[in-house]
Design a protein around this motif. Structure first.
Motif, PDB file in Angstrom:
ATOM      1  N   GLU A   3       0.805  -1.217   0.000  1.00 20.79           N
ATOM      2  CA  GLU A   3       0.000   0.000   0.000  1.00 20.79           C
ATOM      3  C   GLU A   3       0.843   1.274   0.000  1.00 20.79           C
ATOM      4  O   GLU A   3       0.396   2.316  -0.438  1.00 20.79           O
ATOM      5  CB  GLU A   3      -0.846   0.023   1.271  1.00 20.79           C
ATOM      6  CG  GLU A   3      -2.323  -0.138   1.035  1.00 20.79           C
ATOM      7  CD  GLU A   3      -3.075   0.152   2.309  1.00 20.79           C
ATOM      8  OE1 GLU A   3      -3.527   1.279   2.449  1.00 20.79           O
ATOM      9  OE2 GLU A   3      -3.159  -0.727   3.163  1.00 20.79           O
ATOM     10  N   CYS A   4       2.042   1.150   0.520  1.00 23.04           N
ATOM     11  CA  CYS A   4       2.843   2.342   0.781  1.00 23.04           C
ATOM     12  C   CYS A   4       3.111   3.149  -0.479  1.00 23.04           C
ATOM     13  O   CYS A   4       3.082   4.371  -0.439  1.00 23.04           O
ATOM     14  CB  CYS A   4       4.167   1.967   1.427  1.00 23.04           C
ATOM     15  SG  CYS A   4       3.915   1.256   3.047  1.00 23.04           S
ATOM     16  N   ASN A   5       3.370   2.456  -1.586  1.00 24.89           N
ATOM     17  CA  ASN A   5       3.684   3.179  -2.805  1.00 24.89           C
ATOM     18  C   ASN A   5       2.592   4.154  -3.210  1.00 24.89           C
ATOM     19  O   ASN A   5       2.872   5.267  -3.616  1.00 24.89           O
ATOM     20  CB  ASN A   5       3.965   2.204  -3.948  1.00 24.89           C
ATOM     21  CG  ASN A   5       5.391   1.715  -3.898  1.00 24.89           C
ATOM     22  OD1 ASN A   5       6.287   2.463  -3.487  1.00 24.89           O
ATOM     23  ND2 ASN A   5       5.610   0.490  -4.285  1.00 24.89           N
ATOM     24  N   ALA A  29      -4.733   6.606   9.477  1.00 20.40           N
ATOM     25  CA  ALA A  29      -4.953   5.225   9.903  1.00 20.40           C
ATOM     26  C   ALA A  29      -3.808   4.350   9.402  1.00 20.40           C
ATOM     27  O   ALA A  29      -3.312   3.479  10.129  1.00 20.40           O
ATOM     28  CB  ALA A  29      -6.291   4.717   9.370  1.00 20.40           C
ATOM     29  N   HIS A  30      -3.392   4.589   8.179  1.00 23.82           N
ATOM     30  CA  HIS A  30      -2.275   3.824   7.633  1.00 23.82           C
ATOM     31  C   HIS A  30      -0.983   4.137   8.388  1.00 23.82           C
ATOM     32  O   HIS A  30      -0.202   3.240   8.700  1.00 23.82           O
ATOM     33  CB  HIS A  30      -2.110   4.131   6.140  1.00 23.82           C
ATOM     34  CG  HIS A  30      -0.925   3.449   5.530  1.00 23.82           C
ATOM     35  ND1 HIS A  30      -0.936   2.127   5.153  1.00 23.82           N
ATOM     36  CD2 HIS A  30       0.327   3.896   5.255  1.00 23.82           C
ATOM     37  CE1 HIS A  30       0.245   1.805   4.669  1.00 23.82           C
ATOM     38  NE2 HIS A  30       1.025   2.847   4.716  1.00 23.82           N
ATOM     39  N   LEU A  31      -0.781   5.395   8.716  1.00 26.00           N
ATOM     40  CA  LEU A  31       0.445   5.793   9.424  1.00 26.00           C
ATOM     41  C   LEU A  31       0.566   5.112  10.783  1.00 26.00           C
ATOM     42  O   LEU A  31       1.672   4.799  11.228  1.00 26.00           O
ATOM     43  CB  LEU A  31       0.479   7.315   9.610  1.00 26.00           C
ATOM     44  CG  LEU A  31       0.694   8.153   8.353  1.00 26.00           C
ATOM     45  CD1 LEU A  31       0.611   9.631   8.693  1.00 26.00           C
ATOM     46  CD2 LEU A  31       2.030   7.850   7.702  1.00 26.00           C
ATOM     47  N   ASP A  33      -0.246   2.159  11.519  1.00 24.88           N
ATOM     48  CA  ASP A  33       0.225   0.783  11.349  1.00 24.88           C
ATOM     49  C   ASP A  33       1.546   0.690  10.611  1.00 24.88           C
ATOM     50  O   ASP A  33       2.097  -0.394  10.477  1.00 24.88           O
ATOM     51  CB  ASP A  33      -0.803  -0.033  10.542  1.00 24.88           C
ATOM     52  CG  ASP A  33      -2.114  -0.147  11.277  1.00 24.88           C
ATOM     53  OD1 ASP A  33      -2.088  -0.065  12.520  1.00 24.88           O
ATOM     54  OD2 ASP A  33      -3.138  -0.289  10.605  1.00 24.88           O
ATOM     55  N   CYS A  34       2.016   1.780  10.081  1.00 23.21           N
ATOM     56  CA  CYS A  34       3.127   1.678   9.154  1.00 23.21           C
ATOM     57  C   CYS A  34       4.270   2.609   9.550  1.00 23.21           C
ATOM     58  O   CYS A  34       4.209   3.815   9.353  1.00 23.21           O
ATOM     59  CB  CYS A  34       2.651   1.984   7.738  1.00 23.21           C
ATOM     60  SG  CYS A  34       3.960   1.754   6.543  1.00 23.21           S
ATOM     61  N   LYS A  35       5.287   1.996  10.114  1.00 21.65           N
ATOM     62  CA  LYS A  35       6.437   2.759  10.563  1.00 21.65           C
ATOM     63  C   LYS A  35       7.144   3.430   9.392  1.00 21.65           C
ATOM     64  O   LYS A  35       7.576   4.571   9.482  1.00 21.65           O
ATOM     65  CB  LYS A  35       7.398   1.808  11.289  1.00 21.65           C
ATOM     66  CG  LYS A  35       8.409   2.533  12.139  1.00 21.65           C
ATOM     67  CD  LYS A  35       9.347   1.532  12.824  1.00 21.65           C
ATOM     68  CE  LYS A  35      10.545   2.257  13.372  1.00 21.65           C
ATOM     69  NZ  LYS A  35      11.730   1.398  13.393  1.00 21.65           N
ATOM     70  N   ASN A  36       7.246   2.691   8.274  1.00 24.93           N
ATOM     71  CA  ASN A  36       7.900   3.242   7.082  1.00 24.93           C
ATOM     72  C   ASN A  36       7.312   4.568   6.665  1.00 24.93           C
ATOM     73  O   ASN A  36       8.031   5.519   6.380  1.00 24.93           O
ATOM     74  CB  ASN A  36       7.744   2.273   5.896  1.00 24.93           C
ATOM     75  CG  ASN A  36       8.838   1.248   5.888  1.00 24.93           C
ATOM     76  OD1 ASN A  36       9.876   1.441   6.527  1.00 24.93           O
ATOM     77  ND2 ASN A  36       8.616   0.166   5.183  1.00 24.93           N
ATOM     78  N   CYS A  37       5.986   4.605   6.612  1.00 26.39           N
ATOM     79  CA  CYS A  37       5.333   5.816   6.149  1.00 26.39           C
ATOM     80  C   CYS A  37       5.438   6.931   7.186  1.00 26.39           C
ATOM     81  O   CYS A  37       5.527   8.098   6.825  1.00 26.39           O
ATOM     82  CB  CYS A  37       3.878   5.545   5.772  1.00 26.39           C
ATOM     83  SG  CYS A  37       3.766   4.667   4.200  1.00 26.39           S
ATOM     84  N   ARG A  38       5.467   6.561   8.465  1.00 24.50           N
ATOM     85  CA  ARG A  38       5.689   7.596   9.484  1.00 24.50           C
ATOM     86  C   ARG A  38       7.056   8.226   9.292  1.00 24.50           C
ATOM     87  O   ARG A  38       7.202   9.447   9.380  1.00 24.50           O
ATOM     88  CB  ARG A  38       5.579   7.000  10.894  1.00 24.50           C
ATOM     89  CG  ARG A  38       4.149   6.773  11.337  1.00 24.50           C
ATOM     90  CD  ARG A  38       4.037   6.777  12.852  1.00 24.50           C
ATOM     91  NE  ARG A  38       4.868   5.749  13.479  1.00 24.50           N
ATOM     92  CZ  ARG A  38       4.498   4.485  13.662  1.00 24.50           C
ATOM     93  NH1 ARG A  38       3.309   4.088  13.290  1.00 24.50           N
ATOM     94  NH2 ARG A  38       5.297   3.622  14.230  1.00 24.50           N
TER      95      ARG A  38
HETATM   96 ZN   LIG Z   1       3.041   2.632   4.625  1.00 24.64          ZN
END
Ligand SMILES: [Zn+2]
Length: 82
Positions: A3-5, A29-31, A33-38
């Motif tokens: 999803e990140c892309n 909401a995605h952030l 759960d997602c360390k990468n995107c944070r």
């Molecule tokens: Zn992400």
């Protein structure tokens, strides 16, 4: 996370404060759960601040090129620059 892309463009809007409020909630909401995107949001905030001050920051490898191409597309649209 695959999803990140597709979140990158939205992250750009989000950092710019231009993201639609419903998309904003989705992204937040995605952030959660997602360390990468944070990390990406943090890096992007830094980068945007530094770019505005005329001091572009170097980000690590792949992240930099992904962010740069997303930013370039945005800024081209927004300011009509190369
Ligand atoms: Zn992400």
């Amino acid at each position: 996370m695959k999803e990140c892309n597709k979140q990158i463009e939205q992250i750009c809007d989000y950092v710019d404060g231009e993201l639609d409020s419903s998309l904003c909630r989705e992204l937040e909401a995605h952030l959660k759960d997602c360390k990468n995107c944070r990390i990406m949001v943090d890096s992007l905030r830094q980068t945007v601040i530094l770019c505005r001050e005329g001091k572009p920051e170097r980000l690590p490898g792949e992240l930099e090129s992904r962010l740069n191409s997303a930013l370039k597309r945005r800024w081209k649209k927004k300011f009509g620059k190369k």
